[in-house]
Design a protein around this motif. Structure first.
Motif, short mmCIF file in Angstrom:
data_model
loop_
_atom_site.label_atom_id
_atom_site.label_comp_id
_atom_site.label_asym_id
_atom_site.label_seq_id
_atom_site.Cartn_x
_atom_site.Cartn_y
_atom_site.Cartn_z
N ASP A 181 0.83 -1.20 0.00
CA ASP A 181 0.00 0.00 0.00
C ASP A 181 0.87 1.26 0.00
O ASP A 181 0.57 2.24 -0.70
N LEU A 182 1.93 1.24 0.79
CA LEU A 182 2.82 2.40 0.85
C LEU A 182 3.50 2.63 -0.50
O LEU A 182 3.65 3.77 -0.94
N LYS A 183 3.86 1.54 -1.16
CA LYS A 183 4.46 1.67 -2.49
C LYS A 183 3.45 2.25 -3.48
O LYS A 183 3.81 3.07 -4.34
N ARG A 184 2.20 1.84 -3.37
CA ARG A 184 1.16 2.39 -4.25
C ARG A 184 0.98 3.88 -4.01
O ARG A 184 0.85 4.67 -4.96
N LEU A 185 0.95 4.28 -2.74
CA LEU A 185 0.79 5.70 -2.42
C LEU A 185 1.96 6.51 -2.96
O LEU A 185 1.77 7.61 -3.52
N ASP A 186 3.17 5.98 -2.80
CA ASP A 186 4.35 6.68 -3.33
C ASP A 186 4.25 6.82 -4.84
O ASP A 186 4.55 7.89 -5.40
N ALA A 187 3.82 5.77 -5.51
CA ALA A 187 3.71 5.80 -6.97
C ALA A 187 2.63 6.79 -7.43
O ALA A 187 2.75 7.41 -8.49
N LEU A 188 1.58 6.94 -6.60
CA LEU A 188 0.50 7.86 -6.94
C LEU A 188 0.81 9.30 -6.55
O LEU A 188 0.06 10.22 -6.89
N GLY A 189 1.92 9.49 -5.83
CA GLY A 189 2.28 10.83 -5.38
C GLY A 189 1.42 11.34 -4.24
O GLY A 189 1.29 12.56 -4.05
N ILE A 190 0.84 10.42 -3.47
CA ILE A 190 -0.01 10.80 -2.33
C ILE A 190 0.84 10.77 -1.07
O ILE A 190 1.41 9.74 -0.71
N SER A 191 0.95 11.89 -0.40
CA SER A 191 1.77 11.97 0.81
C SER A 191 0.99 11.47 2.02
O SER A 191 -0.25 11.49 2.04
N TYR A 192 1.71 11.03 3.04
CA TYR A 192 1.07 10.49 4.24
C TYR A 192 2.00 10.69 5.43
O TYR A 192 3.21 10.85 5.30
N GLU A 193 1.39 10.65 6.61
CA GLU A 193 2.11 10.75 7.88
C GLU A 193 2.02 9.41 8.59
O GLU A 193 0.93 8.85 8.73
N VAL A 194 3.14 8.89 9.05
CA VAL A 194 3.14 7.62 9.77
C VAL A 194 2.81 7.89 11.24
O VAL A 194 3.51 8.64 11.92
N LEU A 195 1.73 7.28 11.72
CA LEU A 195 1.32 7.43 13.11
C LEU A 195 1.84 6.30 13.99
O LEU A 195 2.32 6.54 15.10
N VAL A 196 1.73 5.07 13.49
CA VAL A 196 2.23 3.90 14.22
C VAL A 196 2.99 3.05 13.21
O VAL A 196 2.39 2.44 12.33
N PRO A 197 4.31 2.97 13.32
CA PRO A 197 5.10 2.26 12.31
C PRO A 197 4.81 0.76 12.23
O PRO A 197 4.86 0.17 11.16
N ASP A 198 4.53 0.13 13.37
CA ASP A 198 4.31 -1.32 13.41
C ASP A 198 3.10 -1.59 14.30
O ASP A 198 3.22 -1.66 15.52
N LEU A 199 1.94 -1.76 13.69
CA LEU A 199 0.71 -1.94 14.46
C LEU A 199 0.69 -3.25 15.22
O LEU A 199 0.15 -3.34 16.32
N THR A 200 1.27 -4.29 14.65
CA THR A 200 1.31 -5.58 15.34
C THR A 200 2.05 -5.45 16.66
O THR A 200 1.57 -5.88 17.72
#
Length: 253
Positions: free
Chosen positions: A68-87
């Motif tokens: 999903d993160l790779k898709r967002l990067d490819a789409l040029g959609i920026s995001y903020e990481v709130l919790v790096p590892d939810l598990t």
């Protein structure tokens, strides 16, 4: 089986007719994406991102796997990481809660909820103990990965098609939402044990209804979470089925 049950089978089978095949996604991350307009939110929804919370006109929070993160990067959609590892987050949070407690729910894996094998063991054992009230499990189809979608029927004559109103209960359309299936399993247990104990409400339901249960609509998704050894104590965070479809009214996709 009546026409109603046939429709149920066709509806569940349509889960198989969705989009791309799931590929292993790695760890789950909680991110926040700015969605200042309905169009921005709709764009995320149409693209199939796992939105768990939205503040209208401001942002959306998404559970994202590595692809999903790779898709967002490819789409040029920026995001903020709130919790790096939810598990890891949920495992740490659950540690204190589980300490010193004996859980009846499931077999203690998946934060105490049932995994796929233990759930069917519970139901098959319950059916063996109450064969006059619970039918033998019946297949309504198979998933893309070859797992059977099982249905159980509770009634005073569970192997007979009677002219009674029919009820359908389903669980785990979303693979990480184990609470619904757990409620169904203990509802079945309550129905049959209370019926034999003389409870008037349970006896009315069992004697006058044909009650169908499909406890796991999405066994592939649950198995994906079960197989995530890094999330064994936390249950895994995959939500969709093996075709990357979340089942929210878009089974035909």
């Amino acid at each position: 089986m009546k026409v109603f049950s046939q429709i149920v089978a066709l509806t569940l089978f349509s889960l198989l007719i969705s989009s791309e095949l799931y590929s292993q996604g790695g760890k789950a991350t909680l991110i926040r994406i700015q969605t200042p307009s309905q169009d921005a939110l709709r764009d995320l929804t149409v693209r199939g991102f796992d939105i768990i919370e939205t503040k209208e006109g401001v942002y959306s929070e998404v559970i994202a796997f590595e692809f999903d993160l790779k898709r967002l990067d490819a789409l040029g959609i920026s995001y903020e990481v709130l919790v790096p590892d939810l598990t890891k987050f949920y495992l740490n949070r659950a540690g204190g809660w589980r300490s010193g407690k004996t859980l009846r729910i499931g077999d203690g894996t998946k934060m105490g909820f049932f995994n796929l094998d233990s759930m069917y063991l519970f139901l098959d054992s319950l059916q063996a103990a109450h064969p006059t009230l619970i039918s033998e499990k019946d297949s309504i189809g198979q998933t893309i990965l070859g797992r059977t979608q099982w249905m159980y029927k509770v009634s005073d004559n569970p192997e007979t098609d009677e002219s009674e109103p029919e009820l359908l209960f389903t669980g785990l359309t979303h693979a990480r939402e184990s609470g619904g299936t757990t409620a169904l399993l203990y509802f079945i247990e309550w129905l049959v044990t209370s019926y034999k104990a003389g409870d008037a409400e349970a006896q009315f339901l069992v004697d006058n209804r044909e009650i169908y249960f499909v406890p796991v609509v999405n066994p592939d998704g649950l198995a994906i979470n079960d197989s995530d050894t890094t999330a064994r104590g936390g249950g895994g965070l995959w939500r969709k089925n093996a075709r990357d479809n979340d089942g929210n009214g878009i089974f035909e996709r």
